[in-house]
Design an enzyme around this catalytic site. Structure first.
Site, PDB file in Angstrom:
ATOM      1  N   GLY A 577      11.773 -51.299 -12.637  1.00  3.81           N
ATOM      2  CA  GLY A 577      12.474 -52.242 -11.774  1.00  3.81           C
ATOM      3  C   GLY A 577      11.688 -53.504 -11.473  1.00  3.81           C
ATOM      4  O   GLY A 577      12.262 -54.542 -11.135  1.00  3.81           O
ATOM      5  N   GLU A 578      10.368 -53.468 -11.616  1.00  4.53           N
ATOM      6  CA  GLU A 578       9.537 -54.614 -11.302  1.00  4.53           C
ATOM      7  C   GLU A 578       9.649 -55.667 -12.406  1.00  4.53           C
ATOM      8  O   GLU A 578       9.526 -55.352 -13.593  1.00  4.53           O
ATOM      9  CB  GLU A 578       8.084 -54.164 -11.132  1.00  4.53           C
ATOM     10  CG  GLU A 578       7.165 -55.258 -10.622  1.00  4.53           C
ATOM     11  CD  GLU A 578       5.745 -54.756 -10.435  1.00  4.53           C
ATOM     12  OE1 GLU A 578       4.821 -55.583 -10.404  1.00  4.53           O
ATOM     13  OE2 GLU A 578       5.570 -53.519 -10.325  1.00  4.53           O
ATOM     14  N   SER A 579       9.864 -56.915 -12.015  1.00  4.04           N
ATOM     15  CA  SER A 579      10.114 -57.984 -12.982  1.00  4.04           C
ATOM     16  C   SER A 579       8.908 -58.238 -13.881  1.00  4.04           C
ATOM     17  O   SER A 579       9.062 -58.511 -15.080  1.00  4.04           O
ATOM     18  CB  SER A 579      10.498 -59.273 -12.250  1.00  4.04           C
ATOM     19  OG  SER A 579       9.443 -59.681 -11.371  1.00  4.04           O
ATOM     20  N   LYS A 581       6.687 -56.105 -14.883  1.00  2.44           N
ATOM     21  CA  LYS A 581       6.628 -55.033 -15.891  1.00  2.44           C
ATOM     22  C   LYS A 581       7.675 -55.266 -16.968  1.00  2.44           C
ATOM     23  O   LYS A 581       7.415 -55.061 -18.161  1.00  2.44           O
ATOM     24  CB  LYS A 581       6.829 -53.667 -15.230  1.00  2.44           C
ATOM     25  CG  LYS A 581       5.679 -53.234 -14.332  1.00  2.44           C
ATOM     26  CD  LYS A 581       5.896 -51.809 -13.814  1.00  2.44           C
ATOM     27  CE  LYS A 581       4.702 -51.342 -12.983  1.00  2.44           C
ATOM     28  NZ  LYS A 581       4.878 -49.945 -12.512  1.00  2.44           N
ATOM     29  N   ILE A 582       8.868 -55.682 -16.544  1.00  2.47           N
ATOM     30  CA  ILE A 582       9.923 -55.961 -17.529  1.00  2.47           C
ATOM     31  C   ILE A 582       9.479 -57.067 -18.469  1.00  2.47           C
ATOM     32  O   ILE A 582       9.679 -56.984 -19.693  1.00  2.47           O
ATOM     33  CB  ILE A 582      11.230 -56.349 -16.801  1.00  2.47           C
ATOM     34  CG1 ILE A 582      11.761 -55.148 -15.988  1.00  2.47           C
ATOM     35  CG2 ILE A 582      12.281 -56.826 -17.794  1.00  2.47           C
ATOM     36  CD1 ILE A 582      12.991 -55.474 -15.173  1.00  2.47           C
TER      37      ILE A 582
END
Length: 1358
Positions: A577-579, A581-582
């Site tokens: 969910g963390e941007s 990490k994405i």
């Protein structure tokens, strides 16, 4: 002669006649059509050209010719007139039909062949004419008749010898025309439809039967290259066409030919599958040699088969399973991943019930069909279950069959029966191929993991050649690591840190950790939590970033659309969910995609990154129900302007991406389970992987791999077979389940003792004889009238006979069954004969098998493959209860039961136990011991208890005698069991110990009868057990004294020369002593002892002390007659000669040099000490004998003691030994006798006893003086002589001053004489000298005190 058997000339005439008839028939129909408006028309009303050509042909038919000229004639000469009629629009349908019939006859009669001039043009003309046949509009029946003729001619054209001259295009036209007729027949009669489909099948068969002979060359890949004959090109097109028929809504035929688009129809799919099956059956493994056809099979065909399997009817699914089975048999080497997908996404899913009962039944039947294939089990296990990157296909299918076949309370359904048959085939296949000549040791199945080695992508070919031993170990290692990987995945899903720690501990990753190994773990391990994978890959740690890079590098995106690549990528984990990490994850994806598609539409990695983000946002926008206003195509294109290095991406490309995402959602699942259906992205990945993956390994069955394949399904399989056998009432089903259980036993014998024990324990239960709530009558009634208990009993002891070497804990239940059979009186009178048990190395020849009918003479041998594989059929034949003439229905019920038990050959289990390993033998012995001790037994009467205990000990004796050669290796555990059973709460020593002693002595007699034994441990073990038994209860000796005495005498008299251990001799003499104390055995014991001591051959320095002890015990018994005691005492004294003899010969036992039978372990050193010690044992025994109540015995003991000391001069005693003799024997004897004399003097009415004891003391004092004078010189030279001499004088003083009350003793009279004798001798030997000698002074003083009357005589100068 031609092939019809006619002379060539006659054949030519026959052909001419046939052609003439056909010409006439066509002319007749043309001239006189059946339609009314043309009736009676003259010749010129018909087409003059057609009539003329036909008449011209007729005029040539009977022209004089040479033999064989029809075969040499251009076929166009006689074919053209008929072909013209077929293609004409002006002739009636009947004429067309007759012309077709004429062509058909020409083709079938082989009027021309491939060598005939003009044959190529002629056969093409036939095909062209038939495919362009014109029919006038007439009634449907006439049209159907003509179409059927067309089908016949097309089929004949491809089956004629000249068909090899056809081009690929022509063959395709033939198939197309035939398929058109098939399509037309759908709206016509059933007969035409069947004929058309049959013709289509014959065409496919005729074409693909040539595939094995077709040579692959460049022309096959070049559609423009000319070909002399049809080959792979037409087969490729035809096979591609057949596969397309499976696709829903994509079967399209040219509208210009009068046939429109065809929607999906199940009937068409079935028809296509029939044709595909025919092509595969005839093409066989030759398909694999043609890359394009193989490519169609790998991609299109399998994709359709997998896709439509779950959306079809049972009939279609059944055909699909048949098709895949054919592909497996012929092409599995090239279809490894495709077959895995079919097993995983089709058969497993459907058979699990996800698509309804009807499809489930078909899927189960399909699985069973695969299980019947010879190498399916081992190849599936090796290719999938042993590969860390593949599903456990064999395990899933095997457990699924077990789950389905497991019986419910209701009768088994058809589907359960099919699953059970598949399971039986699977287990039987393993059992038939697991056999080896010698059973490996349990350690041979262990796998040493060792340090970390890369294993994810290692191919079997890199280790060694298939089927070699190193290859087998490589596969076993991979399977072991795969198991550990699954354990690590389980840990990781619960706690990621524990999972990673387990990877390190299990050496699944290197130390220090390697990003590649972690990447492979996340990429290829099934069942991992996808949320955890995403979190790990998105972490900013340097190691995590390296793992992300390696993880992304495992994907292959060459020539793949961006959305397809993104689907494949995101299906393996869930985006966190963390941007940030994405971003890291998508950036890694964009780098990989761009590197593999650098020549594509993208100008940079950034363009890929931006568009990937855009696709993810589009996916959320289109498929999130919370988004009300959806993005349009124009919005998507506008949002992605100028992202490609400042330029726009092609609009068509973006549009395609938009529609792909809008239509098919990118599903971001967080679960670790396998997807229910195979997505398009997964299929694309599968096809790519299939090009680089290792081919399907075709291998033979290997012992260790077969065993491990069984292990993965052993639990459910055993439970299923047992449940079916328990619940089945049908005799056939009972036989099948029993055969399956026996097959499991054949497998379990190889290091799977737990499985075999479970199996046998269940058989014990099924016999019904262990039911604690049933009476004897009820048990017998059930056993007599029901098949299952008898089958279970026979199977139980059959397995025990054949595989007893692998049985462990199940022996307890089997012994319980055996004892219950004995109580039911169903055992033969002479089940075994312990005294005649065969020796372990005996070789007996018999036509009787080990278990009756189950193992005939032709199938004997413990490790013979034939003996194992051949007995199931005989087993079933024996148990067939349908035949009234069989043994089971002959005679009374009791006789039948007894005969069945006889066929079990239970005795062989024990008499042939020499083949059992130590562990199995120990378990068997322990079970017998516990049963004899009453554990688990309920005895109704003491007589029954005694019979059962005796029976158990007889069996124990049998196995001990059979295994006497390795007694020391298995008996210690049994000896420990004796101590254990004595601690049982309700243990009763009788009759257990009584029977035990008898049995143990049988073993001891056998052991001691074996000469030249190098190992002394067995002898010591058996005598320890005997000692333990007779000490369990004081009453045992009373009840067993006779048997103990008899056995002891046998060993002493017959086997004494073979007794080798000190403990053995100690036990024997001790038992001779204690058992001889009973009146009924006394005489035997004394006679045996007298014989032994008189002969002296079996008395040696190691058993001497025990012999003397036994002699003392028997000689001093109250019940011993005087002459017997006297004889024993005399023999005891004579043994001093043996001591002297041993001393003089260097302490070697008599006869040891010749026989070597008395080789004890103690070293021969310290000879003088040994002689002194043995002498001390003798004189100690005589000293104790001098204290008994009988005066004669006391007095003789002292006399014999004197003889002993007189003979002991040859032993060369040192002064220390002399002092010991006085202190421990003579002084002690004198002191004890004096004390007893005083004791009697104080008693009333004991004067007689006192006088008797005084007489004995007199003898003792005289002996004291004699021995003193005998050893005077060595004694006097010792520093302790002064003290010793004072002791002598003190005892003389005590005797002189004895207080006997009113009685006057005789000792005061003899003491002075004894003193005088000693002192005179001491003076003579200058031991007592006056000159400044302290001893002189002391003696002088003591004499004044003891006997003053002697002072003047002995010391005159004083």
């Amino acid at each position: 002669m031609d092939k019809t058997g006619r002379p060539p000339r006659r054949r030519e005439i026959a052909i001419s006649c046939m052609l003439n008839a056909e010409v006439g028939a066509v002319l007749a129909v043309i001239r006189h059509p059946l339609v009314d408006n043309l009736a009676g028309a003259p010749d010129d009303a018909a087409n003059p050209h057609l009539v003329h050509s036909l008449k011209s042909l007729r005029s040539l038919l009977f022209h004089p010719r040479q033999w064989g000229e029809w075969r040499a004639t251009d076929p166009s000469l006689y074919l053209s007139p008929f072909l013209d009629v077929i293609q004409s629009d002006d002739v009636p349908a009947a004429a067309t039909g007759v012309a077709l019939s004429a062509v058909l006859k020409i083709l079938k009669h082989d009027v021309f062949d491939e060598h005939t001039p003009g044959a190529r043009d002629a056969i093409h003309s036939v095909v062209f004419a038939i495919t362009n046949c014109r029919l006038e509009h007439t009634d449907p029946a006439a049209e159907d008749a003509v179409l059927m003729r067309v089908l016949q001619v097309l089929t004949a054209a491809l089956r004629t010898r000249a068909a090899v001259l056809l081009s690929d295009h022509a063959v395709c036209c033939v198939v197309n025309t035939c398929f058109q007729v098939v399509q037309q027949s759908a709206q016509r009669g059933d007969l035409l439809q069947r004929s058309a489909r049959h013709a289509m099948q014959e065409l496919v068969q005729a074409i693909f039967v040539r595939l094995p002979d077709v040579r692959l060359d460049v022309a096959d890949d070049d559609p423009l290259a000319p070909a002399s004959t049809y080959g792979a090109r037409c087969m490729i097109d035809i096979f591609q066409f057949l596969c397309s028929l499976l696709n829903v809504g994509e079967v399209v035929v040219d509208v210009s030919d009068g046939i429109g688009s065809i929607s999906y129809d199940e009937d068409v799919q079935l028809f296509a599958l029939v044709l595909i099956n025919s092509a595969i059956e005839l093409g066989g493994d030759a398909i694999g040699k043609h890359p394009k056809i193989l490519g169609i099979v790998q991609d299109d065909l399998f994709h359709h088969l997998i896709h439509y399997s779950t959306h079809s009817s049972p009939l279609v699914l059944s055909m699909i399973c048949s098709t895949v089975l054919h592909l497996y048999n012929f092409l599995r080497r090239c279809l490894r991943l495709q077959l895995e997908a079919f097993f995983t996404y089709v058969l497993s899913r459907i058979a699990d019930g996800s698509s309804g009962v009807h499809l489930q039944e078909v899927a189960v039947e399909g699985i069973a069909g695969f299980c019947h294939q010879p190498n399916f089990v081992i190849e599936t296990y090796v290719n999938y279950d042993c590969d860390p990157m593949r599903h456990n296909v064999f395990e899933e299918l095997g457990k699924l069959l077990c789950k389905i076949a497991f019986p419910a309370p209701s009768p088994m359904s058809t589907m359960q029966t099919q699953a059970f048959e598949g399971l039986v085939a699977l287990i039987s296949t393993i059992a038939d191929n697991i056999e080896v000549d010698h059973i490996p040791a349990r350690e041979a199945y262990n796998i040493d993991a060792g340090d970390y080695k890369p294993f994810w992508l290692t191919k079997s070919g890199e280790s060694s050649s298939v089927n070699s031993d190193s290859w087998v170990e490589f596969m076993r290692m991979r399977k072991m690591k795969k198991k550990k990987i699954m354990i690590a995945a389980n840990h990781y899903n619960r706690d990621d840190k524990k999972g990673i720690d387990f990877l390190k501990i299990a050496n699944l990753v290197p130390n220090p950790p390697d990003p590649t190994s972690f990447a492979y773990f996340f990429r290829y391990t099934p069942g991992l939590d996808k949320n955890s994978i995403g979190d790990f890959l998105g972490d900013p740690d340097d190691f995590n970033i390296q793992v992300l890079k390696e993880f992304t590098g495992t994907f292959h995106f060459e020539r793949v659309l961006l959305d397809t690549a993104l689907r494949s990528y995101l299906e393996t984990f869930r985006l966190p969910g963390e941007s940030q990490k994405i971003h890291r994850i998508i950036e890694a994806f964009a780098d990989q995609f761009y590197e593999q598609n650098s020549l594509g539409a993208f100008a940079s990695k950034d363009a890929v990154l931006i568009l990937s983000y855009s696709l993810i946002m589009l996916n959320t926008d289109q498929h999130n129900p919370q988004v009300k206003k959806k993005m349009t195509e124009e919005d998507f294109i506008r949002n992605n302007r100028a992202i490609n290095g400042g330029m726009d991406l092609p609009r068509e490309y973006l549009s395609e991406l938009f529609h792909s995402i809008s239509t098919h959602e990118i599903k971001l699942s967080g679960t670790g389970g396998s997807p229910v259906e195979l997505s398009s992205a997964q299929w694309n990945d599968l096809i790519k992987s299939s090009r680089v993956v290792e081919p399907f390994i075709q291998c033979d069955y290997k012992h260790k791999l077969s065993r491990e394949a069984f292990v993965v399904i052993s639990g459910p399989a055993v439970a299923t077979f047992i449940a079916i056998f328990e619940q089945a009432d049908d005799e056939e089903l009972l036989h099948e389940s029993l055969e399956g259980l026996i097959s499991i036993a054949r497998i379990a014998r190889y290091g799977l003792e737990d499985v075999l024990d479970q199996l046998l324990s269940c058989f014990c239960k099924f016999t019904g004889i262990l039911n604690p709530y049933a009476t004897v009558e009820e048990t017998l009634l059930t056993f007599s009238n029901e098949v299952k208990p008898r089958m279970a009993t026979l199977a139980l002891f059959t397995i025990a006979n054949k595989f007893g070497d692998s049985i462990r804990g199940a022996w307890k239940n089997m012994i319980d069954c055996l004892l219950k059979l004995k109580r039911l009186k169903l055992l033969p009178q002479s089940l075994i004969e312990p005294d005649n048990a065969p020796a372990p190395d005996s070789r007996t020849s018999s036509n009787r098998g080990e278990s009756g009918v189950i193992f005939p003479a032709s199938h004997r041998g413990a490790n013979s493959k034939q003996s194992v594989s051949g007995f199931i059929g005989r087993f079933s034949q024996f148990l067939s209860l349908d035949n009234n003439d069989t043994m089971l229905n002959f005679g009374s019920e009791f006789e039948n039961n007894l005969k069945i038990i006889q066929q079990c050959q239970i005795g062989d289990i024990f008499t042939k136990s020499n083949k059992f390993p130590d562990e199995s033998l120990q378990n068997l012995g322990r079970a017998l011991i516990f049963a004899a001790a009453g554990k688990g037994q309920k005895f109704s009467t003491p007589v029954e208890e005694e019979e059962i205990v005796t029976f158990c000990w007889d069996l124990l004796v049998t196995i001990a005698l059979v295994n006497i050669h390795r007694f020391a290796s298995f008996w210690p555990q049994l000896h420990e069991s004796f101590a254990i059973v004595s601690q049982f709460p309700l243990f009763s020593p009788c009759p257990f110990a009584e029977k035990a002693i008898t049995a143990l002595f049988k073993i001891a007699i056998k052991l001691t009868s074996l000469p030249s034994r190098l190992d002394k441990a067995p002898e010591e073990l058996i005598f320890k057990s005997i000692n333990l038994m007779w000490k369990l209860d004081k009453e045992i000796l009373d009840t067993c004294c006779e048997s103990i005495m008899d056995s002891t005498i046998v060993i002493l008299n017959e086997n004494g020369k073979n007794v080798q251990t000190i403990f053995g001799w100690k036990t024997l003499f001790h038992l001779l002593n204690v058992s001889g104390r009973h009146p009924e055995t006394f005489d035997q014991g004394v006679e045996a002892l007298i014989k032994l001591m008189s002969e002296g051959t079996n008395i040696n320095r190691h058993n001497y002390a025990f012999c003397i002890e036994a002699a003392f015990g028997l000689a001093t018994l109250k019940i011993s007659p005087l002459e017997k005691s006297s004889k024993i005492l005399s023999l005891m004294a004579e043994t001093v000669n043996l001591l002297v003899q041993w001393h003089n010969s260097g302490y070697s036992d008599p006869g040891s040099s010749s026989s070597g039978s008395n080789s004890f372990e103690e070293p021969q050193k310290g000879g003088s000490n040994l002689a002194a010690n043995l002498f001390m044992k003798l004189v100690e025994a005589l000293r104790k004998t001098s204290l008994v109540r009988r005066e004669e015995i006391r007095n003789q003991a002292i006399l014999e003691l004197g003889k002993c000391f007189a003979a002991a001069q040859g032993l060369d005693f040192a002064s220390v030994t002399c002092f010991s003799c006085f202190n421990l024997v003579i002084f002690a004897m004198a002191d004890d006798l004096h004390e007893k004399m005083l004791e009697y003097s104080r008693r009333e009415n004991s004067e007689r006893e006192m006088r008797s004891m005084e007489g004995t003391l007199k003898l003792a004092m005289e002996l004291l003086v004699e021995v003193f004078l005998q050893f005077l010189v060595p004694l006097s030279q010792s520093p302790g002589f002064r003290t010793f001499w004072l002791g002598m004088l003190r005892r003389m003083d005590t005797c002189m001053k004895e207080d006997l009350g009113d009685h006057v003793g005789i000792l005061p009279e003899i003491v002075p004489a004894l003193l005088k004798k000693m002192i005179v001798e001491m003076k003579e030997k200058e031991v007592l000298v006056q000159a400044e000698n302290e001893l002189w002074e002391i003696t002088n003083i003591q004499i004044q005190w003891i006997a003053p009357s002697l002072k003047d005589e002995l010391f005159p100068d004083e």
